[in-house]
Design a protein around this motif. Structure first.
Motif, PDB file in Angstrom:
ATOM      1  N   ARG A  26       0.884  -1.238   0.030  1.00 49.18           N
ATOM      2  CA  ARG A  26       0.072   0.114   0.121  1.00 49.18           C
ATOM      3  C   ARG A  26       0.833   1.044   0.058  1.00 49.18           C
ATOM      4  O   ARG A  26       0.562   2.311  -0.705  1.00 49.18           O
ATOM      5  N   THR A  93      -2.700  -9.346  -3.879  1.00 48.00           N
ATOM      6  CA  THR A  93      -2.739  -7.932  -3.285  1.00 48.00           C
ATOM      7  C   THR A  93      -2.181  -6.962  -4.221  1.00 48.00           C
ATOM      8  O   THR A  93      -2.789  -5.924  -4.499  1.00 48.00           O
ATOM      9  N   ALA A 164     -16.003 -11.201   2.623  1.00 47.17           N
ATOM     10  CA  ALA A 164     -14.973 -10.439   3.411  1.00 47.17           C
ATOM     11  C   ALA A 164     -13.556 -10.464   2.961  1.00 47.17           C
ATOM     12  O   ALA A 164     -12.906 -11.514   3.073  1.00 47.17           O
ATOM     13  N   SER A 165     -13.188  -9.306   2.302  1.00 47.99           N
ATOM     14  CA  SER A 165     -11.958  -9.293   1.543  1.00 47.99           C
ATOM     15  C   SER A 165     -11.483  -7.975   1.430  1.00 47.99           C
ATOM     16  O   SER A 165     -12.051  -6.934   0.926  1.00 47.99           O
ATOM     17  N   GLN A 167      -8.677  -7.165  -0.080  1.00 51.39           N
ATOM     18  CA  GLN A 167      -8.221  -6.779  -1.075  1.00 51.39           C
ATOM     19  C   GLN A 167      -9.246  -6.002  -2.027  1.00 51.39           C
ATOM     20  O   GLN A 167      -9.105  -5.089  -2.709  1.00 51.39           O
TER      21      GLN A 167
HETATM   22  C1  S3P Z   1      -4.593  -8.814   2.140  1.00 56.50           C
HETATM   23  C2  S3P Z   1      -5.931  -9.228   2.574  1.00 56.50           C
HETATM   24  C3  S3P Z   1      -5.893 -10.599   2.933  1.00 56.50           C
HETATM   25  C4  S3P Z   1      -4.853 -11.642   2.848  1.00 56.50           C
HETATM   26  C5  S3P Z   1      -3.669 -11.060   1.713  1.00 56.50           C
HETATM   27  C6  S3P Z   1      -3.491  -9.804   2.140  1.00 56.50           C
HETATM   28  C7  S3P Z   1      -4.405  -7.494   2.089  1.00 56.50           C
HETATM   29  O1  S3P Z   1      -7.080 -10.980   1.677  1.00 56.50           O
HETATM   30  O2  S3P Z   1      -5.275 -12.888   2.661  1.00 56.50           O
HETATM   31  O3  S3P Z   1      -2.487 -11.979   2.253  1.00 56.50           O
HETATM   32  O4  S3P Z   1      -3.121  -6.763   2.000  1.00 56.50           O
HETATM   33  O5  S3P Z   1      -5.219  -6.735   1.835  1.00 56.50           O
HETATM   34  P1  S3P Z   1      -8.353 -10.973   1.627  1.00 56.50           P
HETATM   35  O6  S3P Z   1      -8.683  -9.914   0.369  1.00 56.50           O
HETATM   36  O7  S3P Z   1      -9.217 -12.132   1.675  1.00 56.50           O
HETATM   37  O8  S3P Z   1      -8.760 -10.082   2.912  1.00 56.50           O
END
Ligand code: S3P
Length: 446
Positions: A26, A93, A164-165, A167
């Motif tokens: 980020r 990501t 729920a993500s 990313q």
């Molecule tokens: C991440 C979010 C997670 C995680 C990934 C990194 C991020 O995934 O598994 O390794 O940096 O936003 P999700 O999108 O399932 O929350």
């Protein structure tokens, strides 16, 4: 490449882990967009984050790298069209977040990834970004990368995330910077909030109301992202290997220094405490945009527990390690509501269960998780496979410490995507009188 783990009863010491992967991605992207020069300390120099750094360089940011210290001179909100595709390697990501930023640019770009990344679902980002006004073609099989994205004039949307993500939430919020009006994301459960924290730290107002996160965009105007001097905390998800290794060994004590203690990342601590571990987390740098502190773990004979619901997103990357702890704990460890594990770098329910079975662990695979009954005697003299997934390779190395003979893990090159020095750190915490605790080989035989 493969590594051979020679079991060791010792796990003791003080260690620092490399910088946080989520925060490094980020910061690379947002500093590349800011107007001015930023310094990033303790950047994670792993394959995933270096791919993101190379991508923003191809988009016009000026990068200087001195080991883990990165200087980025941003583009003031406007990237330049890359002359070639952007290769995001193994990183979901990197690919998903960058699509958010490219959605607001006035050109087309193509993002590619390795075999694993090219089989992960991308419709979850293309659907909301298209609703905002970007044009996206998923040119791989069944809604996967390569992704051709043509940015455009964006409108804010209100979007209820189907899963729920963090990313997906982040991709939409990043696109929201360029949009007209308000972009609101409503999450089904709280997920990691690094994008929101960095937005706030760089001067972008974020409104958080329960599960709703919204920003007001800067369509056509300049985005007031303030460059700065950023400190990346140690990655809790890398610390998690040593936290779990120590937790499962009665008498062990390990301290991990300078780790990120963002509450949306540390649910593993709560789970291991429930299982019987003594863990102390002491924050010492709360001025940073993310809290940083030291974690001290004292091992014990653990008992099984249940992990489900709201806890899942806050330890999503640590679930292979929960399975490791469950294999050594007394009674049942039940993981449910974790179907998202099936679309990570591998199908982590399947790859964890397959490896655990080879190690002699009683594990039952479920559609959305697994049930492990322990404690188990761990078989040695066997060969495991990471299936190209860094977290599977490292989690199995932790469990193999408990085997009755050496264990070979194949396909371990992937460790470099997030924790290039993992093997070195494993040796430093577990070596006894031997000079080398694990052996690297380039063939596949034990
Ligand atoms: C991440 C979010 C997670 C995680 C990934 C990194 C991020 O995934 O598994 O390794 O940096 O936003 P999700 O999108 O399932 O929350």
């Amino acid at each position: 490449m493969s590594i051979t783990i020679t079991p060791s009863k010792k796990i003791n010491g003080i260690i620092e882990v490399p910088g946080d992967k989520s925060i490094s991605h980020r910061l690379a992207m947002l500093c590349a967009l800011a107007n001015g020069t930023s310094e990033i300390n303790n950047f994670l120099c792993s394959e995933d984050c270096l791919n993101t750094l190379h991508a923003v360089e191809k988009l016009g940011a000026k990068i200087k790298q001195q080991d883990k210290h990165i200087t980025i001179t941003g583009t003031g909100g406007k990237f330049t069209q890359p002359s070639r595709y952007l290769d995001m390697g193994n990183s979901g990501t990197g690919m998903r977040l960058l699509c958010g930023l490219l959605a607001g640019q006035g050109f087309s770009a193509t993002l590619i990834g390795d075999e694993s990344l090219s089989s992960r679902p991308m419709k979850r980002i293309s659907s909301p970004l298209e609703l905002m006004g970007a044009k996206i073609e998923l040119t791989g099989d069944r809604g996967c990368a390569p992704i051709k994205i043509t940015g455009g004039i964006l409108n804010g949307i209100t979007y209820s995330l189907p899963m729920a993500s963090a990313q997906v939430k982040s991709a939409i919020l990043l696109a929201g910077l360029f949009a007209k009006g308000t972009t609101e994301v409503i999450e089904p459960k709280e997920t990691r909030d690094h994008t929101e924290q960095i937005f706030k730290a760089m001067g972008i107002p974020v409104r958080i109301d329960g599960l709703s996160v919204s920003i007001i965009g800067y369509a056509g105007g300049s985005i007031p992202l303030t460059p700065g001097n950023w400190q990346v905390p140690g990655d809790f998800s890398s610390a998690a290997f040593w936290i779990t290794a120590a937790a499962c060994r009665k008498g062990a004590t390990v301290t991990i220094k300078n780790v990120g203690l963002n509450k949306r990342r540390t649910a593993l601590v709560d789970v291991l405490r429930r299982m019987g571990t003594d863990i102390e987390c002491i924050p010492h740098d709360t001025d940073n945009c993310e809290p940083i502190g030291n974690i001290t773990v004292k091992g014990n004979q653990l008992s099984g527990t249940e992990i489900s619901g709201n806890e899942i997103p806050n330890l999503i990357d640590e679930l292979p390690l929960v399975a490791v702890a469950g294999a050594l704990a007394t009674g049942k460890t039940i993981i449910s509501d974790a179907a998202e594990l099936r679309v990570k770098e591998t199908d982590r329910i399947a790859t964890v269960a397959t490896n655990l079975k080879k190690l002699g662990v009683a594990v039952e695979e479920k559609a959305d998780g697994m049930i492990i009954t322990g404690p188990n005697k761990i078989n040695g003299n066997i060969t495991l496979d990471s299936y190209g997934d860094h977290r599977i390779a490292m989690a199995m190395a932790v469990l193999s410490q408990h085997a009755n003979a050496p264990v070979q893990i194949n396909n371990t090159d992937c460790i470099a995507t997030s924790y290039p020095d993992f093997e070195k750190d494993l040796i430093s915490l577990t070596q006894t009188n031997r000079s080398n605790q694990s052996d690297r080989t380039d063939n596949n035989s034990l």
